[in-house]
Design a protein around this motif. Sequence first.
Motif, PDB file in Angstrom:
ATOM      1  N   GLU A  52       3.375  48.323   4.468  1.00 38.09           N
ATOM      2  CA  GLU A  52       3.077  47.601   3.237  1.00 38.09           C
ATOM      3  C   GLU A  52       3.881  48.179   2.075  1.00 38.09           C
ATOM      4  O   GLU A  52       4.014  49.399   1.957  1.00 38.09           O
ATOM      5  CB  GLU A  52       1.587  47.683   2.909  1.00 38.09           C
ATOM      6  N   PRO A  53       4.414  47.330   1.189  1.00 43.36           N
ATOM      7  CA  PRO A  53       5.117  47.854   0.010  1.00 43.36           C
ATOM      8  C   PRO A  53       4.180  48.679  -0.869  1.00 43.36           C
ATOM      9  O   PRO A  53       2.972  48.440  -0.916  1.00 43.36           O
ATOM     10  CB  PRO A  53       5.580  46.593  -0.713  1.00 43.36           C
ATOM     11  N   VAL A  54       4.748  49.634  -1.532  1.00 50.78           N
ATOM     12  CA  VAL A  54       4.017  50.459  -2.493  1.00 50.78           C
ATOM     13  C   VAL A  54       4.085  49.774  -3.855  1.00 50.78           C
ATOM     14  O   VAL A  54       5.183  49.505  -4.364  1.00 50.78           O
ATOM     15  CB  VAL A  54       4.628  51.868  -2.583  1.00 50.78           C
ATOM     16  N   VAL A  55       2.952  49.490  -4.449  1.00 52.35           N
ATOM     17  CA  VAL A  55       2.940  48.877  -5.774  1.00 52.35           C
ATOM     18  C   VAL A  55       3.092  49.975  -6.822  1.00 52.35           C
ATOM     19  O   VAL A  55       2.284  50.904  -6.893  1.00 52.35           O
ATOM     20  CB  VAL A  55       1.650  48.083  -6.019  1.00 52.35           C
ATOM     21  N   VAL A  56       4.150  49.859  -7.596  1.00 53.65           N
ATOM     22  CA  VAL A  56       4.405  50.748  -8.722  1.00 53.65           C
ATOM     23  C   VAL A  56       4.090  49.957  -9.982  1.00 53.65           C
ATOM     24  O   VAL A  56       4.755  48.965 -10.286  1.00 53.65           O
ATOM     25  CB  VAL A  56       5.878  51.216  -8.741  1.00 53.65           C
ATOM     26  N   CYS A  57       3.081  50.364 -10.723  1.00 47.21           N
ATOM     27  CA  CYS A  57       2.636  49.608 -11.888  1.00 47.21           C
ATOM     28  C   CYS A  57       3.026  50.360 -13.162  1.00 47.21           C
ATOM     29  O   CYS A  57       2.567  51.477 -13.406  1.00 47.21           O
ATOM     30  CB  CYS A  57       1.128  49.392 -11.834  1.00 47.21           C
ATOM     31  N   GLU A  58       3.882  49.718 -13.950  1.00 41.26           N
ATOM     32  CA  GLU A  58       4.320  50.298 -15.217  1.00 41.26           C
ATOM     33  C   GLU A  58       3.383  49.888 -16.344  1.00 41.26           C
ATOM     34  O   GLU A  58       3.069  48.712 -16.503  1.00 41.26           O
ATOM     35  CB  GLU A  58       5.740  49.815 -15.549  1.00 41.26           C
ATOM     36  N   LEU A  59       2.937  50.855 -17.121  1.00 43.14           N
ATOM     37  CA  LEU A  59       2.217  50.562 -18.356  1.00 43.14           C
ATOM     38  C   LEU A  59       3.285  50.273 -19.404  1.00 43.14           C
ATOM     39  O   LEU A  59       3.959  51.168 -19.891  1.00 43.14           O
ATOM     40  CB  LEU A  59       1.333  51.743 -18.748  1.00 43.14           C
ATOM     41  N   ALA A  60       3.435  48.997 -19.726  1.00 40.70           N
ATOM     42  CA  ALA A  60       4.633  48.518 -20.423  1.00 40.70           C
ATOM     43  C   ALA A  60       4.348  48.160 -21.877  1.00 40.70           C
ATOM     44  O   ALA A  60       3.198  48.025 -22.307  1.00 40.70           O
ATOM     45  CB  ALA A  60       5.203  47.300 -19.683  1.00 40.70           C
ATOM     46  N   TYR A  61       5.425  47.985 -22.629  1.00 40.59           N
ATOM     47  CA  TYR A  61       5.364  47.812 -24.083  1.00 40.59           C
ATOM     48  C   TYR A  61       5.945  46.453 -24.479  1.00 40.59           C
ATOM     49  O   TYR A  61       7.032  46.371 -25.020  1.00 40.59           O
ATOM     50  CB  TYR A  61       6.149  48.935 -24.761  1.00 40.59           C
ATOM     51  N   TYR A  62       5.209  45.382 -24.237  1.00 39.06           N
ATOM     52  CA  TYR A  62       5.717  44.049 -24.521  1.00 39.06           C
ATOM     53  C   TYR A  62       5.186  43.471 -25.825  1.00 39.06           C
ATOM     54  O   TYR A  62       5.756  42.523 -26.361  1.00 39.06           O
ATOM     55  CB  TYR A  62       5.379  43.106 -23.365  1.00 39.06           C
ATOM     56  N   THR A  63       4.082  44.020 -26.325  1.00 36.57           N
ATOM     57  CA  THR A  63       3.541  43.601 -27.618  1.00 36.57           C
ATOM     58  C   THR A  63       3.191  44.855 -28.407  1.00 36.57           C
ATOM     59  O   THR A  63       3.207  45.962 -27.883  1.00 36.57           O
ATOM     60  CB  THR A  63       2.279  42.732 -27.445  1.00 36.57           C
ATOM     61  N   GLY A  64       2.895  44.664 -29.691  1.00 40.67           N
ATOM     62  CA  GLY A  64       2.504  45.793 -30.507  1.00 40.67           C
ATOM     63  C   GLY A  64       3.685  46.516 -31.130  1.00 40.67           C
ATOM     64  O   GLY A  64       4.812  46.014 -31.150  1.00 40.67           O
ATOM     65  N   GLY A  65       3.436  47.717 -31.612  1.00 46.17           N
ATOM     66  CA  GLY A  65       4.419  48.453 -32.386  1.00 46.17           C
ATOM     67  C   GLY A  65       5.678  48.839 -31.640  1.00 46.17           C
ATOM     68  O   GLY A  65       6.705  49.112 -32.263  1.00 46.17           O
ATOM     69  N   PHE A  66       5.625  48.877 -30.312  1.00 42.57           N
ATOM     70  CA  PHE A  66       6.791  49.272 -29.526  1.00 42.57           C
ATOM     71  C   PHE A  66       7.378  48.101 -28.736  1.00 42.57           C
ATOM     72  O   PHE A  66       8.143  48.304 -27.794  1.00 42.57           O
ATOM     73  CB  PHE A  66       6.433  50.418 -28.579  1.00 42.57           C
ATOM     74  N   ALA A  67       7.024  46.883 -29.123  1.00 44.96           N
ATOM     75  CA  ALA A  67       7.468  45.714 -28.373  1.00 44.96           C
ATOM     76  C   ALA A  67       8.982  45.604 -28.299  1.00 44.96           C
ATOM     77  O   ALA A  67       9.531  45.089 -27.320  1.00 44.96           O
ATOM     78  CB  ALA A  67       6.887  44.450 -29.001  1.00 44.96           C
ATOM     79  N   ALA A  68       9.670  46.100 -29.313  1.00 40.30           N
ATOM     80  CA  ALA A  68      11.129  46.014 -29.308  1.00 40.30           C
ATOM     81  C   ALA A  68      11.745  46.770 -28.139  1.00 40.30           C
ATOM     82  O   ALA A  68      12.865  46.494 -27.715  1.00 40.30           O
ATOM     83  CB  ALA A  68      11.680  46.558 -30.629  1.00 40.30           C
ATOM     84  N   TYR A  69      11.022  47.762 -27.610  1.00 38.17           N
ATOM     85  CA  TYR A  69      11.551  48.557 -26.500  1.00 38.17           C
ATOM     86  C   TYR A  69      11.242  47.972 -25.131  1.00 38.17           C
ATOM     87  O   TYR A  69      11.826  48.382 -24.122  1.00 38.17           O
ATOM     88  CB  TYR A  69      10.936  49.970 -26.505  1.00 38.17           C
ATOM     89  N   GLY A  70      10.262  47.049 -25.049  1.00 34.39           N
ATOM     90  CA  GLY A  70       9.648  46.689 -23.784  1.00 34.39           C
ATOM     91  C   GLY A  70      10.570  46.347 -22.644  1.00 34.39           C
ATOM     92  O   GLY A  70      10.494  46.933 -21.557  1.00 34.39           O
ATOM     93  N   LYS A  71      11.458  45.353 -22.848  1.00 42.14           N
ATOM     94  CA  LYS A  71      12.329  44.911 -21.756  1.00 42.14           C
ATOM     95  C   LYS A  71      13.255  46.020 -21.291  1.00 42.14           C
ATOM     96  O   LYS A  71      13.479  46.208 -20.092  1.00 42.14           O
ATOM     97  CB  LYS A  71      13.143  43.696 -22.205  1.00 42.14           C
ATOM     98  N   SER A  72      13.800  46.763 -22.225  1.00 35.78           N
ATOM     99  CA  SER A  72      14.708  47.849 -21.869  1.00 35.78           C
ATOM    100  C   SER A  72      13.986  48.939 -21.083  1.00 35.78           C
ATOM    101  O   SER A  72      14.517  49.468 -20.097  1.00 35.78           O
ATOM    102  CB  SER A  72      15.347  48.446 -23.127  1.00 35.78           C
ATOM    103  N   LEU A  73      12.774  49.287 -21.491  1.00 35.16           N
ATOM    104  CA  LEU A  73      12.028  50.333 -20.797  1.00 35.16           C
ATOM    105  C   LEU A  73      11.649  49.911 -19.385  1.00 35.16           C
ATOM    106  O   LEU A  73      11.667  50.735 -18.460  1.00 35.16           O
ATOM    107  CB  LEU A  73      10.780  50.697 -21.603  1.00 35.16           C
ATOM    108  N   THR A  74      11.309  48.632 -19.207  1.00 35.71           N
ATOM    109  CA  THR A  74      11.038  48.141 -17.855  1.00 35.71           C
ATOM    110  C   THR A  74      12.290  48.211 -16.991  1.00 35.71           C
ATOM    111  O   THR A  74      12.238  48.583 -15.812  1.00 35.71           O
ATOM    112  CB  THR A  74      10.503  46.699 -17.903  1.00 35.71           C
ATOM    113  N   GLU A  75      13.426  47.884 -17.579  1.00 33.88           N
ATOM    114  CA  GLU A  75      14.682  47.980 -16.838  1.00 33.88           C
ATOM    115  C   GLU A  75      14.957  49.418 -16.411  1.00 33.88           C
ATOM    116  O   GLU A  75      15.484  49.670 -15.322  1.00 33.88           O
ATOM    117  CB  GLU A  75      15.832  47.457 -17.692  1.00 33.88           C
ATOM    118  N   ASP A  76      14.583  50.371 -17.261  1.00 31.50           N
ATOM    119  CA  ASP A  76      14.770  51.777 -16.911  1.00 31.50           C
ATOM    120  C   ASP A  76      13.966  52.158 -15.672  1.00 31.50           C
ATOM    121  O   ASP A  76      14.418  52.969 -14.856  1.00 31.50           O
ATOM    122  CB  ASP A  76      14.351  52.671 -18.085  1.00 31.50           C
TER     123      ASP A  76
END
Length: 464
Positions: A52-76
Amino acid sequence: MTVGRTKWARTMVGITVLALAAAACGGGSTASPGKTAEATGTPSTSEPPSTEPVVVCELAYYTGGFAAYGKSLTEDVAFPINEVINDDPPLGRTWTLVSEDIGDDHEGQAAKTCLEQRGAEIVVSIAHQYRTYRDYMMEYWQDNDSPLGPSVHGGAIPGNLGGKAAEPIFRAQGLDEALGMSGILYAETINAKKIVIFATQVEGFQLAAGAAEKAAEAVGIEVLARIDVQAEQASYGAEAQRIAALAPDAVIVQAGSVESAALIKAAAEAGLSLNWIGETGWIQTEFIGTLGTAPIATQKGIGFAAFSYNDTTPAWDFFSAAWSGAAHTAPEDADPKGLYHFSTYDLLVQTALAVEAGGSYKASDWAPAMHEVGEAPGEICYTYADCLALIREGKDIDYEGITGTGAYTDGGVNDVVQSYTPFGADGKAGTPVILDAERALEIIELIKTQATCTPENPPNECEW
């Protein structure tokens, strides 16, 4: 190129200090499927074999004060999984990335969604709001021996929490309190005698600002004022005028990239010319995108106190080539020198190696393995494939990454290199200035804070 350990080794003093260097970041839900690949190793008998695949769950920043970083941080996070780890995943199980938005105030709910709905075995970036759901996590770890907790943005968590099976949080970028201290160390090198500290009311930034105040007192720099403001204000013109009236030699800024840029832009428009010393998030494209390049030439200096990379090892050679050759959502993210790019890569590569070395996805196997695969003695290796092969041959390894030796403190804080990085007139980050580790040790001993815990009945109750 091959570099001997002596060129990049840290003294134990250095590890103690550099682990405290900079990090800060303050989330809708997306999934990023990994590549499928057949592993060559044999899973440990400590857990039943699984495909079974291992689910890696990122606590991400898509809204709020750090929303500007969200997509880039997920890409990282996606990059090391899809481009490196899933080519030959640990214990033969591919990793699948999903992301849960934490916003400004629902990190705890996002973490519960990761575990209870997503079935995550790895939760990436437990961060600023951890204190609000620590009891839940401690009980979950006690009952399930899961999840693994590599964190890119856990700098607000006190350094005596984490690093062990009962609380398996391992931080890639040091502690937020040392972020403020690093800014003061740089201010000292430019002979600043009086400063202003500006911070938005986000826990990590407040912690860093408090550390900056203490560090300033320790080195004899006068703090003319500490200005605490709400994040995401429409304007910071009034704050710029207040700074102008105080006439400091430098301003220590602990705020998001957009707020920071808006403040500096307002100050430049008011005719100020100062040294602006910021934090890790300024490397994000939103900082220069908001500031523009025109104000840079009018200021005495604009840069951020954070940590640096080691580009003299095969670890950097491999990573920089792989990152530069991969597709990126934003063209400006193609530069491998982005702080979150290489620190996230190092953290997740070491996480995967520790899974293979520990023989399972159990926290009780993984946490000690995180220490073992990054510490001497062991055969030094620099890339995931090379290190993985050595582990499967039954050898003890010593992973040397981009951000440091791969060593962690007992509390799970990584060894990193403190630095100040200036921006050039073209808006590009310049050559990092490495800060004095011995001086940092002296100061951090004076200002460090720890959580106070009651360990008798787990989960421990802690205050900080």
